[in-house]
Motif scaffolding. Structure first.
Motif, PDB file in Angstrom:
ATOM      1  N   THR A  19     -14.910   8.374   6.857  1.00 19.66           N
ATOM      2  CA  THR A  19     -13.629   8.011   7.458  1.00 19.66           C
ATOM      3  C   THR A  19     -13.764   6.711   8.248  1.00 19.66           C
ATOM      4  OG1 THR A  19     -12.814  10.287   7.641  1.00 19.66           O
ATOM      5  CG2 THR A  19     -11.881   8.674   9.153  1.00 19.66           C
ATOM      6  N   PRO A  20     -13.063   5.647   7.842  1.00 26.20           N
ATOM      7  CA  PRO A  20     -13.145   4.402   8.620  1.00 26.20           C
ATOM      8  C   PRO A  20     -12.427   4.540   9.954  1.00 26.20           C
ATOM      9  CG  PRO A  20     -11.525   4.192   6.864  1.00 26.20           C
ATOM     10  CD  PRO A  20     -12.201   5.515   6.663  1.00 26.20           C
ATOM     11  N   ARG A  21     -13.008   3.989  10.986  1.00 28.31           N
ATOM     12  CA  ARG A  21     -12.429   4.008  12.325  1.00 28.31           C
ATOM     13  C   ARG A  21     -12.164   2.569  12.743  1.00 28.31           C
ATOM     14  NH1 ARG A  21     -15.695   8.082  11.288  1.00 28.31           N
ATOM     15  NH2 ARG A  21     -15.097  10.174  11.993  1.00 28.31           N
ATOM     16  N   VAL A  22     -10.889   2.212  12.756  1.00 32.23           N
ATOM     17  CA  VAL A  22     -10.477   0.823  12.902  1.00 32.23           C
ATOM     18  C   VAL A  22      -9.980   0.564  14.314  1.00 32.23           C
ATOM     19  CG1 VAL A  22      -9.088  -1.009  11.858  1.00 32.23           C
ATOM     20  CG2 VAL A  22      -9.726   0.996  10.499  1.00 32.23           C
ATOM     21  N   PRO A  23     -10.444  -0.513  14.947  1.00 32.48           N
ATOM     22  CA  PRO A  23      -9.958  -0.813  16.302  1.00 32.48           C
ATOM     23  C   PRO A  23      -8.473  -1.118  16.330  1.00 32.48           C
ATOM     24  CG  PRO A  23     -11.266  -2.632  15.429  1.00 32.48           C
ATOM     25  CD  PRO A  23     -11.438  -1.488  14.472  1.00 32.48           C
ATOM     26  N   PHE A  45      -3.201  -2.113  13.408  1.00 30.08           N
ATOM     27  CA  PHE A  45      -4.549  -2.645  13.242  1.00 30.08           C
ATOM     28  C   PHE A  45      -4.517  -3.744  12.196  1.00 30.08           C
ATOM     29  CE2 PHE A  45      -4.420   1.004  10.294  1.00 30.08           C
ATOM     30  CZ  PHE A  45      -4.840   0.409   9.107  1.00 30.08           C
ATOM     31  N   ASN A  46      -5.507  -4.590  12.213  1.00 26.28           N
ATOM     32  CA  ASN A  46      -5.628  -5.665  11.238  1.00 26.28           C
ATOM     33  C   ASN A  46      -6.342  -5.152   9.991  1.00 26.28           C
ATOM     34  OD1 ASN A  46      -4.549  -7.566  13.115  1.00 26.28           O
ATOM     35  ND2 ASN A  46      -6.570  -7.762  14.038  1.00 26.28           N
ATOM     36  N   LEU A  47      -5.804  -5.469   8.812  1.00 29.45           N
ATOM     37  CA  LEU A  47      -6.485  -5.052   7.592  1.00 29.45           C
ATOM     38  C   LEU A  47      -7.890  -5.649   7.524  1.00 29.45           C
ATOM     39  CD1 LEU A  47      -3.909  -5.011   4.653  1.00 29.45           C
ATOM     40  CD2 LEU A  47      -4.540  -3.217   6.266  1.00 29.45           C
ATOM     41  N   GLU A  48      -8.059  -6.839   8.066  1.00 27.13           N
ATOM     42  CA  GLU A  48      -9.383  -7.452   8.068  1.00 27.13           C
ATOM     43  C   GLU A  48     -10.392  -6.583   8.821  1.00 27.13           C
ATOM     44  OE1 GLU A  48     -11.301 -11.870   8.717  1.00 27.13           O
ATOM     45  OE2 GLU A  48      -9.550 -11.301   9.903  1.00 27.13           O
ATOM     46  N   ASP A  49      -9.943  -5.943   9.910  1.00 24.32           N
ATOM     47  CA  ASP A  49     -10.827  -5.045  10.653  1.00 24.32           C
ATOM     48  C   ASP A  49     -11.152  -3.792   9.853  1.00 24.32           C
ATOM     49  OD1 ASP A  49     -10.948  -6.746  12.822  1.00 24.32           O
ATOM     50  OD2 ASP A  49      -9.261  -5.796  13.864  1.00 24.32           O
ATOM     51  N   LEU A  50     -10.192  -3.347   9.034  1.00 27.43           N
ATOM     52  CA  LEU A  50     -10.457  -2.193   8.177  1.00 27.43           C
ATOM     53  C   LEU A  50     -11.569  -2.515   7.189  1.00 27.43           C
ATOM     54  CD1 LEU A  50      -9.911   0.539   6.854  1.00 27.43           C
ATOM     55  CD2 LEU A  50      -8.034  -0.533   5.585  1.00 27.43           C
ATOM     56  N   TRP A  51     -11.474  -3.651   6.525  1.00 27.27           N
ATOM     57  CA  TRP A  51     -12.506  -4.002   5.542  1.00 27.27           C
ATOM     58  C   TRP A  51     -13.854  -4.206   6.214  1.00 27.27           C
ATOM     59  CZ3 TRP A  51      -9.598  -2.077   2.407  1.00 27.27           C
ATOM     60  CH2 TRP A  51      -8.306  -2.503   2.145  1.00 27.27           C
ATOM     61  N   ASP A  52     -13.839  -4.651   7.443  1.00 28.11           N
ATOM     62  CA  ASP A  52     -15.097  -4.876   8.139  1.00 28.11           C
ATOM     63  C   ASP A  52     -15.855  -3.566   8.366  1.00 28.11           C
ATOM     64  OD1 ASP A  52     -16.731  -6.983   9.400  1.00 28.11           O
ATOM     65  OD2 ASP A  52     -16.454  -5.790  11.219  1.00 28.11           O
ATOM     66  N   GLN A  53     -15.125  -2.433   8.389  1.00 28.87           N
ATOM     67  CA  GLN A  53     -15.794  -1.144   8.538  1.00 28.87           C
ATOM     68  C   GLN A  53     -16.695  -0.850   7.346  1.00 28.87           C
ATOM     69  OE1 GLN A  53     -15.251   0.829  11.496  1.00 28.87           O
ATOM     70  NE2 GLN A  53     -14.493  -1.233  11.906  1.00 28.87           N
ATOM     71  N   TYR A  54     -16.387  -1.460   6.212  1.00 28.37           N
ATOM     72  CA  TYR A  54     -17.160  -1.209   4.997  1.00 28.37           C
ATOM     73  C   TYR A  54     -18.251  -2.252   4.765  1.00 28.37           C
ATOM     74  CZ  TYR A  54     -13.507   2.152   3.776  1.00 28.37           C
ATOM     75  OH  TYR A  54     -12.640   3.232   3.776  1.00 28.37           O
ATOM     76  N   GLY A 249      -9.232   3.794  21.622  1.00 20.69           N
ATOM     77  CA  GLY A 249      -8.972   2.435  21.179  1.00 20.69           C
ATOM     78  C   GLY A 249      -9.145   2.194  19.698  1.00 20.69           C
ATOM     79  N   SER A 250      -9.275   3.253  18.902  1.00 21.04           N
ATOM     80  CA  SER A 250      -9.410   3.075  17.463  1.00 21.04           C
ATOM     81  C   SER A 250      -8.562   4.109  16.725  1.00 21.04           C
ATOM     82  CB  SER A 250     -10.872   3.203  17.025  1.00 21.04           C
ATOM     83  OG  SER A 250     -11.347   4.521  17.250  1.00 21.04           O
ATOM     84  N   ILE A 251      -8.336   3.851  15.442  1.00 21.56           N
ATOM     85  CA  ILE A 251      -7.589   4.760  14.582  1.00 21.56           C
ATOM     86  C   ILE A 251      -8.517   5.238  13.472  1.00 21.56           C
ATOM     87  CG2 ILE A 251      -5.600   5.029  13.055  1.00 21.56           C
ATOM     88  CD1 ILE A 251      -4.263   2.746  14.510  1.00 21.56           C
ATOM     89  N   SER A 252      -8.611   6.540  13.298  1.00 26.18           N
ATOM     90  CA  SER A 252      -9.414   7.109  12.223  1.00 26.18           C
ATOM     91  C   SER A 252      -8.519   7.362  11.016  1.00 26.18           C
ATOM     92  CB  SER A 252     -10.063   8.423  12.674  1.00 26.18           C
ATOM     93  OG  SER A 252     -10.959   8.197  13.750  1.00 26.18           O
ATOM     94  N   LEU A 253      -8.836   6.723   9.897  1.00 22.87           N
ATOM     95  CA  LEU A 253      -8.025   6.849   8.678  1.00 22.87           C
ATOM     96  C   LEU A 253      -8.630   7.927   7.781  1.00 22.87           C
ATOM     97  CD1 LEU A 253      -7.402   3.070   7.901  1.00 22.87           C
ATOM     98  CD2 LEU A 253      -6.143   4.600   9.409  1.00 22.87           C
TER      99      LEU A 253
END
Length: 306
Positions: A19-23, A45-54, A249-253
């Motif tokens: 599960t990605p956890r995005v700031p 959240f920024n999609l760029e931050d989502l991809w950075d989780q991977y 401070g983050s969202i778990s998808l």
């Protein structure tokens, strides 16, 4: 001790680990039309931050702790691959053209990055509906900005982070968009393939299991819990509260859908837990989602028939 590890769910450990956890990002200030309507009601959240989780997972693999039938523990490493993605937004073609023009002028433009992003967000103003933020069917999907479905062999694929960067060359919104810029029907599927486990052990067939997880990448439906129900036609699979969880401070998808390949035996499914119900619900949700959006997802079909 024996009772403790037997009650543990390897499936839940996998779902939690992948599960990605995005700031959480500050709500955009560049669009006064919808800021007063949604600010404070949904997260961003920024999609760029989502991809950075991977990024790290794509380079080294993600370690998932697994408890074997004999009580021994191993760490199974999985590499994520982008299996499918759809991003819906408003005026997608104009938005694409605007961003590409900005990209071409970047070397000699005096505009700041914030000014560029302000213009980009202005193009998609009318994606958000009327002032009371009520949803209607004609606004549910928007226009398809990006669709990518992987058909290649797992051995010929590049990891998710690298694939996103490749796609972003032609679809810059993939990294510039915010989660509140895109339709609640936007989603992605991640294929997880095992590469090795530590310590090495033989004859553990289920350690070759592959997974498909499905994630929403828009936060606009947080204030509209019926949106996903309209798309999936299955209310039990559209628990938005379970899919997005805000913590520190983050969202778990969390995955809203799941499919598996080479899942045999009882290594992953523990009958003493809710694993069977979770598997059934997540698979049904993935099936309904693809059916309602009329998507032929190659990996899902392969996982289902093999």
């Amino acid at each position: 001790m024996e009772a403790n590890w037997r009650k543990r769910s390897n499936l839940q450990a996998f779902l939690s680990g992948t599960t990605p956890r995005v700031p959480i990002s500050p709500f955009p200030k560049t669009n006064s039309y919808w800021q007063p309507v949604l600010q404070g009601k949904v997260e961003n959240f920024n999609l760029e931050d989502l991809w950075d989780q991977y990024r790290e997972w794509s380079a080294y693999g993600l370690g998932v702790p697994i408890v074997l039938d004999n009580g021994a523990s191993v760490v199974e490493y999985y590499v994520p691959y982008l299996s499918a993605i759809q991003i819906y937004t408003s005026k997608s073609h104009a938005l694409t053209r605007c961003m590409l023009e900005d990209s071409e002028k970047e070397s000699f433009s005096d505009d700041s990055e914030s000014e560029k992003l302000s213009r980009l967000s202005d193009v998609s103003d009318d994606f958000l509906v009327d002032q009371d933020a009520s949803w209607s069917s004609r606004h549910l999907l928007g226009q398809l900005y990006l669709q990518y479905i992987e058909y290649g062999s797992p051995y010929a694929r590049i990891p998710l982070f690298d694939k996103v960067n490749e796609l972003a060359q032609n679809y810059p919104g993939l990294t510039l968009f915010k989660s509140v810029d895109i339709s609640p029907a936007s989603w992605m599927s991640v294929a997880w393939y095992p590469i090795y486990h530590i310590p090495s052990c033989r004859n553990v067939k289920d350690l070759s299991t592959c997974f498909l997880t499905y994630h929403t990448i828009s936060t606009l439906f947080q204030e509209n819990n019926d949106v996903l129900e309209e798309v999936t036609e299955d209310s039990c699979s559209a628990n938005t509260g379970d899919m997005m969880e805000k913590t520190r401070g983050s969202i778990s998808l969390r995955p809203f859908g799941l499919a598996t390949y080479k899942l045999e035996g009882d290594l992953w499914i523990n009958p003493e837990t809710s694993d069977n119900e979770v598997m059934s619900t997540l698979y049904s949700a993935a099936y309904s989602w693809l059916k309602q959006l009329v998507v032929e997802h190659h990996d899902f079909d392969f996982f289902t028939t093999h």
